[in-house]
Design a protein around this motif. Structure first.
Motif, PDB file in Angstrom:
ATOM      1  N   ILE A 105      -5.754  -7.608   0.108  1.00 36.40           N
ATOM      2  CA  ILE A 105      -5.933  -8.525   1.239  1.00 36.40           C
ATOM      3  C   ILE A 105      -7.311  -8.329   1.866  1.00 36.40           C
ATOM      4  O   ILE A 105      -8.010  -9.287   2.216  1.00 36.40           O
ATOM      5  CB  ILE A 105      -4.829  -8.311   2.294  1.00 36.40           C
ATOM      6  N   PRO A 122      -7.369  -2.740  -6.562  1.00 39.91           N
ATOM      7  CA  PRO A 122      -6.046  -2.429  -5.996  1.00 39.91           C
ATOM      8  C   PRO A 122      -5.154  -1.649  -6.961  1.00 39.91           C
ATOM      9  O   PRO A 122      -4.363  -0.799  -6.532  1.00 39.91           O
ATOM     10  CB  PRO A 122      -5.454  -3.819  -5.701  1.00 39.91           C
ATOM     11  N   ALA A 161      -1.669  -3.443  -1.781  1.00 40.34           N
ATOM     12  CA  ALA A 161      -1.597  -4.769  -1.176  1.00 40.34           C
ATOM     13  C   ALA A 161      -2.643  -4.945  -0.074  1.00 40.34           C
ATOM     14  O   ALA A 161      -3.336  -5.972  -0.007  1.00 40.34           O
ATOM     15  CB  ALA A 161      -0.198  -5.014  -0.612  1.00 40.34           C
ATOM     16  N   THR A 162      -2.774  -3.941   0.788  1.00 43.14           N
ATOM     17  CA  THR A 162      -3.758  -4.052   1.875  1.00 43.14           C
ATOM     18  C   THR A 162      -5.188  -4.014   1.334  1.00 43.14           C
ATOM     19  O   THR A 162      -6.079  -4.650   1.900  1.00 43.14           O
ATOM     20  CB  THR A 162      -3.568  -2.929   2.911  1.00 43.14           C
ATOM     21  N   TYR A 194      -8.836  -7.563  -8.599  1.00 33.80           N
ATOM     22  CA  TYR A 194      -7.520  -7.231  -9.141  1.00 33.80           C
ATOM     23  C   TYR A 194      -7.502  -5.825  -9.740  1.00 33.80           C
ATOM     24  O   TYR A 194      -6.459  -5.192  -9.814  1.00 33.80           O
ATOM     25  CB  TYR A 194      -7.123  -8.264 -10.205  1.00 33.80           C
ATOM     26  N   LEU A 251       2.300   0.881  -3.030  1.00 33.39           N
ATOM     27  CA  LEU A 251       2.344  -0.583  -3.038  1.00 33.39           C
ATOM     28  C   LEU A 251       1.659  -1.171  -1.810  1.00 33.39           C
ATOM     29  O   LEU A 251       0.904  -2.151  -1.916  1.00 33.39           O
ATOM     30  CB  LEU A 251       3.793  -1.075  -3.107  1.00 33.39           C
ATOM     31  N   ILE A 252       1.904  -0.564  -0.646  1.00 40.31           N
ATOM     32  CA  ILE A 252       1.256  -1.043   0.578  1.00 40.31           C
ATOM     33  C   ILE A 252      -0.252  -0.808   0.516  1.00 40.31           C
ATOM     34  O   ILE A 252      -1.050  -1.659   0.931  1.00 40.31           O
ATOM     35  CB  ILE A 252       1.859  -0.344   1.815  1.00 40.31           C
TER      36      ILE A 252
END
Length: 257
Positions: free
Chosen positions: A183, A204, A179-180, A201, A175-176
């Motif tokens: 970002i 990731p 997410a990174t 989208y 998940l991290i």
């Protein structure tokens, strides 16, 4: 930007292919320099030794060792990354001229390509600059994967809640990583057209799926690298909301040309 996204996708495919096609015995066998091939001897083994050395000086923590190695790698390729950003900015500035050439030579694809390359050369633009940082990291990622699997110390090491040689069963790391990655791409969003934004989208999600299946040390490296890139992009582009659209003259919050 398109080439960068395609290269990232290709990188994902290479690593997935490596993990799927490498025999389990060969992948986890300790490194023997007497029988090692060129890649193992000059990439995997030195990286494995480097990780061991930093771990020895960082309280035996391989998670911190991976962090230091990530920073070193990112600093080494920083000149290539800055060159990529400058080339990308110049290419965006040339969009009106490229559009004129496309209209002028719409019936002659070869001439259109020749004139476009001349335009790039005259303005110091390298259309492949976005690929260089990714190409440099490809052997590093593959070597890191093999070093993790073939270095028993790393493979069995525990860092925070993670077993670095196994996937994160809590899915926090995937998940991290996702997410990174998202970002990181947000900082580049002002340079993308609508079609490329849709890939923001997709990629990731690819990273999330990969991270679910890989030994935790690999997505940990990816997260460290993403955080480095996010900080770096902030100083180059500014915050995502403050970025100018392609063709704008200024870029508030980022580094000047």
């Amino acid at each position: 930007m398109t080439r960068r996204i395609y290269m990232l996708a290709a990188l994902s495919s290479v690593i997935l292919l490596l993990s799927g096609c490498t025999p389990s015995g060969a992948a986890s066998a300790p490194i023997d320099l007497n029988t090692a091939n060129f890649f193992t001897k000059y990439f995997t083994y030195p990286l494995s030794q480097t990780l061991d050395w930093f771990a020895d000086h960082l309280w035996g923590q391989y998670g911190l060792s991976i962090l230091v190695v990530t920073l070193i790698i990112r600093l080494i390729i920083l000149p290539l990354t800055l060159k990529q950003y400058k080339s990308s900015k110049r290419m965006q500035d040339l969009q009106p001229e490229m559009k004129k050439l496309k209209e002028k030579y719409k019936d002659d694809a070869k001439k259109q390509q020749e004139e476009t390359m001349k335009l790039f050369q005259q303005n110091g633009v390298n259309p492949l600059a976005g690929c260089f940082p990714i190409i440099v990291q490809m052997p590093i990622l593959i070597a890191l994967y093999q070093a993790i699997m073939r270095n028993q110390e790393i493979h069995e090491h525990t860092f925070l809640w993670l077993n670095l040689g196994k996937p994160d069963h809590l899915y926090i790391l995937p998940l991290i990583a996702a997410a990174t990655t998202f970002i990181q791409q947000m900082f580049m969003s002002s340079q993308m057209n609508q079609q490329m934004k849709s890939l923001m989208y997709i990629f990731p999600v690819m990273i999330f799926v990969m991270s679910m299946n890989f030994a935790s040390a690999l997505p940990l490296y990816w997260i460290y690298g993403n955080i480095f890139t996010i900080v770096q992009s902030y100083f180059i582009y500014g915050a995502p909301g403050s970025q100018k659209k392609p063709g704008s003259q200024n870029n508030k919050g980022g580094l000047s040309k």
